[in-house]
Design a protein around this motif. Structure first.
Motif, PDB file in Angstrom:
ATOM      1  N   PRO A 158       6.207  22.387  37.052  1.00 27.59           N
ATOM      2  CA  PRO A 158       7.028  22.261  38.402  1.00 27.59           C
ATOM      3  C   PRO A 158       5.992  22.245  39.436  1.00 27.59           C
ATOM      4  CG  PRO A 158       8.055  23.677  36.883  1.00 27.59           C
ATOM      5  CD  PRO A 158       6.657  23.393  36.278  1.00 27.59           C
ATOM      6  N   GLY A 159       6.048  21.190  40.284  1.00 28.87           N
ATOM      7  CA  GLY A 159       5.309  21.138  41.570  1.00 28.87           C
ATOM      8  C   GLY A 159       3.921  20.208  41.512  1.00 28.87           C
ATOM      9  N   ILE A 160       3.540  20.045  40.224  1.00 28.24           N
ATOM     10  CA  ILE A 160       2.508  19.095  40.069  1.00 28.24           C
ATOM     11  C   ILE A 160       2.931  17.869  40.088  1.00 28.24           C
ATOM     12  CG2 ILE A 160       0.866  18.446  38.487  1.00 28.24           C
ATOM     13  CD1 ILE A 160       0.177  21.298  39.527  1.00 28.24           C
ATOM     14  N   GLU A 161       1.952  16.941  41.239  1.00 24.83           N
ATOM     15  CA  GLU A 161       2.289  15.834  41.220  1.00 24.83           C
ATOM     16  C   GLU A 161       1.248  14.789  40.700  1.00 24.83           C
ATOM     17  OE1 GLU A 161       5.004  14.486  42.818  1.00 24.83           O
ATOM     18  OE2 GLU A 161       5.829  15.968  43.997  1.00 24.83           O
ATOM     19  N   LEU A 162       0.016  15.414  40.573  1.00 26.35           N
ATOM     20  CA  LEU A 162      -1.237  14.625  40.132  1.00 26.35           C
ATOM     21  C   LEU A 162      -1.909  15.241  39.048  1.00 26.35           C
ATOM     22  CD1 LEU A 162      -3.296  12.047  42.239  1.00 26.35           C
ATOM     23  CD2 LEU A 162      -4.224  13.873  40.872  1.00 26.35           C
ATOM     24  N   VAL A 163      -2.431  14.500  38.117  1.00 31.78           N
ATOM     25  CA  VAL A 163      -3.285  15.170  37.018  1.00 31.78           C
ATOM     26  C   VAL A 163      -4.397  14.183  36.732  1.00 31.78           C
ATOM     27  CG1 VAL A 163      -3.273  15.835  34.682  1.00 31.78           C
ATOM     28  CG2 VAL A 163      -1.314  16.411  35.834  1.00 31.78           C
ATOM     29  N   ALA A 164      -5.687  14.700  36.858  1.00 27.85           N
ATOM     30  CA  ALA A 164      -6.882  14.152  36.785  1.00 27.85           C
ATOM     31  C   ALA A 164      -7.362  14.488  35.402  1.00 27.85           C
ATOM     32  CB  ALA A 164      -7.957  14.704  37.630  1.00 27.85           C
ATOM     33  N   GLY A 165      -7.425  13.753  34.657  1.00 29.72           N
ATOM     34  CA  GLY A 165      -7.956  13.585  33.153  1.00 29.72           C
ATOM     35  C   GLY A 165      -9.548  13.617  33.023  1.00 29.72           C
ATOM     36  N   HIS A 166      -9.804  13.922  31.997  1.00 33.82           N
ATOM     37  CA  HIS A 166     -11.389  13.893  31.586  1.00 33.82           C
ATOM     38  C   HIS A 166     -11.663  12.662  30.685  1.00 33.82           C
ATOM     39  CE1 HIS A 166     -15.266  15.435  30.717  1.00 33.82           C
ATOM     40  NE2 HIS A 166     -15.059  15.331  29.367  1.00 33.82           N
ATOM     41  N   SER A 167     -12.766  11.940  31.310  1.00 28.01           N
ATOM     42  CA  SER A 167     -13.316  10.804  30.361  1.00 28.01           C
ATOM     43  C   SER A 167     -14.957  11.235  30.005  1.00 28.01           C
ATOM     44  CB  SER A 167     -13.096   9.560  31.017  1.00 28.01           C
ATOM     45  OG  SER A 167     -13.859   9.608  32.264  1.00 28.01           O
ATOM     46  N   TYR A 168     -15.309  10.616  29.157  1.00 26.42           N
ATOM     47  CA  TYR A 168     -16.733  11.083  28.798  1.00 26.42           C
ATOM     48  C   TYR A 168     -17.325   9.736  28.062  1.00 26.42           C
ATOM     49  CZ  TYR A 168     -15.174  11.727  23.954  1.00 26.42           C
ATOM     50  OH  TYR A 168     -14.839  11.760  22.585  1.00 26.42           O
ATOM     51  N   ILE A 169     -18.558   9.805  28.065  1.00 27.73           N
ATOM     52  CA  ILE A 169     -19.377   8.410  27.496  1.00 27.73           C
ATOM     53  C   ILE A 169     -19.837   9.220  26.029  1.00 27.73           C
ATOM     54  CG2 ILE A 169     -21.479   7.189  27.367  1.00 27.73           C
ATOM     55  CD1 ILE A 169     -21.307   7.124  30.507  1.00 27.73           C
ATOM     56  N   PRO A 170     -19.250   8.648  24.839  1.00 28.67           N
ATOM     57  CA  PRO A 170     -19.629   9.206  23.634  1.00 28.67           C
ATOM     58  C   PRO A 170     -21.197   8.750  23.353  1.00 28.67           C
ATOM     59  CG  PRO A 170     -18.331   7.202  23.312  1.00 28.67           C
ATOM     60  CD  PRO A 170     -18.537   7.505  24.861  1.00 28.67           C
ATOM     61  N   THR A 171     -22.023   9.715  22.631  1.00 24.90           N
ATOM     62  CA  THR A 171     -23.247   9.394  22.147  1.00 24.90           C
ATOM     63  C   THR A 171     -23.430   9.580  20.657  1.00 24.90           C
ATOM     64  OG1 THR A 171     -23.805  11.558  22.695  1.00 24.90           O
ATOM     65  CG2 THR A 171     -24.152  10.130  24.463  1.00 24.90           C
ATOM     66  N   ILE A 172     -24.288   8.997  20.181  1.00 22.98           N
ATOM     67  CA  ILE A 172     -24.527   9.226  18.681  1.00 22.98           C
ATOM     68  C   ILE A 172     -25.767   9.766  18.573  1.00 22.98           C
ATOM     69  CG2 ILE A 172     -24.431   7.985  16.439  1.00 22.98           C
ATOM     70  CD1 ILE A 172     -22.995   5.888  17.453  1.00 22.98           C
ATOM     71  N   PRO A 173     -26.081  10.853  17.977  1.00 22.34           N
ATOM     72  CA  PRO A 173     -27.357  11.316  17.798  1.00 22.34           C
ATOM     73  C   PRO A 173     -28.500  10.571  16.973  1.00 22.34           C
ATOM     74  CG  PRO A 173     -25.661  12.976  17.697  1.00 22.34           C
ATOM     75  CD  PRO A 173     -25.130  11.816  17.474  1.00 22.34           C
ATOM     76  N   GLY A 264     -20.812   3.538  28.478  1.00 24.48           N
ATOM     77  CA  GLY A 264     -21.786   3.628  29.494  1.00 24.48           C
ATOM     78  C   GLY A 264     -22.411   2.241  29.810  1.00 24.48           C
ATOM     79  N   LYS A 265     -23.347   2.154  30.839  1.00 25.84           N
ATOM     80  CA  LYS A 265     -23.866   0.922  31.155  1.00 25.84           C
ATOM     81  C   LYS A 265     -25.025   0.663  30.453  1.00 25.84           C
ATOM     82  CE  LYS A 265     -20.780   0.098  34.151  1.00 25.84           C
ATOM     83  NZ  LYS A 265     -19.769  -0.999  33.765  1.00 25.84           N
ATOM     84  N   GLU A 266     -25.059  -0.569  29.772  1.00 26.32           N
ATOM     85  CA  GLU A 266     -26.350  -0.567  28.898  1.00 26.32           C
ATOM     86  C   GLU A 266     -27.783  -0.852  29.593  1.00 26.32           C
ATOM     87  OE1 GLU A 266     -26.244  -0.389  25.694  1.00 26.32           O
ATOM     88  OE2 GLU A 266     -23.877  -0.055  25.360  1.00 26.32           O
ATOM     89  N   THR A 267     -27.483  -1.385  30.816  1.00 26.10           N
ATOM     90  CA  THR A 267     -28.799  -1.674  31.434  1.00 26.10           C
ATOM     91  C   THR A 267     -28.848  -0.845  32.883  1.00 26.10           C
ATOM     92  OG1 THR A 267     -27.913  -3.370  32.780  1.00 26.10           O
ATOM     93  CG2 THR A 267     -28.790  -3.877  30.660  1.00 26.10           C
ATOM     94  N   LEU A 268     -30.078  -0.721  33.395  1.00 29.50           N
ATOM     95  CA  LEU A 268     -30.357  -0.064  34.621  1.00 29.50           C
ATOM     96  C   LEU A 268     -29.511  -0.978  35.891  1.00 29.50           C
ATOM     97  CD1 LEU A 268     -34.139   1.189  34.654  1.00 29.50           C
ATOM     98  CD2 LEU A 268     -32.018   2.591  34.816  1.00 29.50           C
ATOM     99  N   LYS A 269     -29.668  -2.154  35.790  1.00 31.95           N
ATOM    100  CA  LYS A 269     -29.124  -2.936  36.718  1.00 31.95           C
ATOM    101  C   LYS A 269     -27.441  -2.640  36.786  1.00 31.95           C
ATOM    102  CE  LYS A 269     -28.415  -7.859  38.362  1.00 31.95           C
ATOM    103  NZ  LYS A 269     -28.772  -9.048  38.128  1.00 31.95           N
ATOM    104  N   GLU A 270     -26.767  -2.589  35.758  1.00 27.30           N
ATOM    105  CA  GLU A 270     -25.505  -2.346  35.631  1.00 27.30           C
ATOM    106  C   GLU A 270     -25.077  -1.019  36.156  1.00 27.30           C
ATOM    107  OE1 GLU A 270     -23.808  -4.901  31.816  1.00 27.30           O
ATOM    108  OE2 GLU A 270     -24.622  -3.168  31.521  1.00 27.30           O
ATOM    109  N   LEU A 271     -25.709   0.092  35.792  1.00 32.04           N
ATOM    110  CA  LEU A 271     -25.643   1.515  36.167  1.00 32.04           C
ATOM    111  C   LEU A 271     -25.847   1.459  37.710  1.00 32.04           C
ATOM    112  CD1 LEU A 271     -25.158   4.281  35.601  1.00 32.04           C
ATOM    113  CD2 LEU A 271     -27.751   4.555  35.328  1.00 32.04           C
TER     114      LEU A 271
END
Length: 377
Positions: A158-173, A264-271
């Motif tokens: 009750p009273g909550i109008e907006l929820v910011a969710g979490h997103s992340y860039i997955p990495t493979i060791p 994630g961005k694959e190149t420095l230019k995109e980032l």
């Protein structure tokens, strides 16, 4: 004489802005301790509309659609996708999916008004067309879990109008590139700041690829009016509209069932182009947030200036080292809590390498974002 004055000026400004930075991090750390998972369970379950703006997303949109159409939400829900002038196979893919799944609705955009942000325009049309009470937004290159909508709706107490969710860039060791791993850490830093900021009722940042709000709230603040010409900021700027008179009406979701993966961005230019775009919207933030972010930015600027001046002054060199070590300690203490909250402890080893490039990269991205141009599809 001039050199002496300059030395003390550099050291003094570095100390002032550094102190502000450390105090802010201490407040962030304390605020992170107060975040919790929502537990709303209203009856009947509110209708949810999942909204996606897509332009030339043929490479990954199938995976995105598969993930959003697999929701386990017990209430009524549907999916709305805006095909924003795509000239690849996106329209065909959307048509094929819509023919097989009645939950999916496709809105085709042939042209947009001059000077208007394409994404905000697309989202505005989607919101007008859909019937959901709660709107869940993600991007056409993201993946969500089957529990995503259920977990997000639980945050709307009750009273909550907006929820910011979490997103992340997955990495493979052992397989993910250095660039991807360092982006994952930097992205986590932004999410930690966003989480702590909302806990402090200071809406610093959020992400449009995992965001939800009530349709009634969007209508009450007149949607993207006054900000629709700003290319970026369909998330932060809307959130700050709510913060203007109801800062308590938003929260950050830390439930793992709602985490969204993004590429994630694959190149420095995109980032580089992405970071410039993110920086370009900050001048439109509220005065309080602009002040906080400006103080942080000035600390990073002074770190760069002091580092450049250090070879010519032993005192400045010592001050630069102290400031850098203090920042590293403060960042690591804060990030460690963030890593635990968001279950990304494996990123710890990349935190120190990021520290060495964080200040110069951020300073340049902000300067070029505010005073230069950036490319966006």
């Amino acid at each position: 004489m001039f050199f002496t004055v300059l030395t003390y000026l550099v050291i003094g400004l570095l100390a002032v802005f550094g102190l502000f930075y450390i105090v802010l991090e201490a407040r962030f750390f304390r605020a992170l301790g107060s975040v919790r998972v929502g537990n709303s369970d209203v009856e009947p379950a509110p209708k949810v509309s999942i909204l996606i703006a897509a332009r030339n997303e043929s490479v990954g949109i199938r995976a995105t659609l598969d993930s959003v159409l697999a929701q386990d939400y017990r209430g009524d829900w549907d999916v709305w996708v805006a095909d924003d002038r795509s000239d690849d196979d996106t329209p065909k893919i959307l048509a094929d999916y819509a023919a097989k799944n009645p939950r999916l609705h496709v809105l085709t955009i042939k042209e947009i008004p001059e000077g208007v942000s394409p994404k905000k325009h697309a989202l505005s049309l989607l919101i007008e067309a859909c019937e959901g009470e709660i709107l869940c937004l993600t991007d056409a290159d993201c993946l969500v879990k089957p529990t995503w909508v259920t977990g997000i709706v639980a945050e709307f107490e009750p009273g909550i109008e907006l929820v910011a969710g979490h997103s992340y860039i997955p990495t493979i060791p052992g397989k993910s590139s250095i660039l991807i791993c360092m982006q994952a850490v930097e992205t986590l830093i932004y999410r930690v700041a966003g989480t702590a900021g909302l806990a402090m009722r200071l809406p610093l940042t959020s992400t449009g690829n995992n965001l939800a709000y009530r349709k009634s709230f969007f209508k009450s603040v007149h949607g993207f009016d006054n900000v629709i010409k700003i290319q970026s900021g369909d998330d932060d700027l809307l959130m700050q509209k709510l913060a203007a008179d109801r800062p308590w009406a938003m929260r950050y979701c830390i439930a793992e069932s709602t985490f969204v993966t993004t590429n994630g961005k694959e190149t420095l230019k995109e980032l580089w182009e992405q970071r410039k775009r993110w920086a370009s919207k900050t001048i439109y933030y509220t005065p309080k947030i602009v002040f906080v972010l400006s103080m942080v930015f000035l600390f990073l600027v002074m770190q760069c200036i002091a580092a450049a001046f250090a070879p010519f002054s032993f005192n400045v060199l010592i001050a630069t080292i102290i400031a850098f070590v203090a920042k590293c300690i403060g960042d690591l203490v804060l990030i460690l809590r963030g890593l635990r909250i968001f279950k990304q402890e494996h990123l710890l080893k990349w935190c120190i390498p990021v520290e060495f490039i964080h200040a110069p990269f951020t300073v340049l991205a902000v300067l070029f974002g505010l005073f230069g141009r950036f490319k966006w599809k």
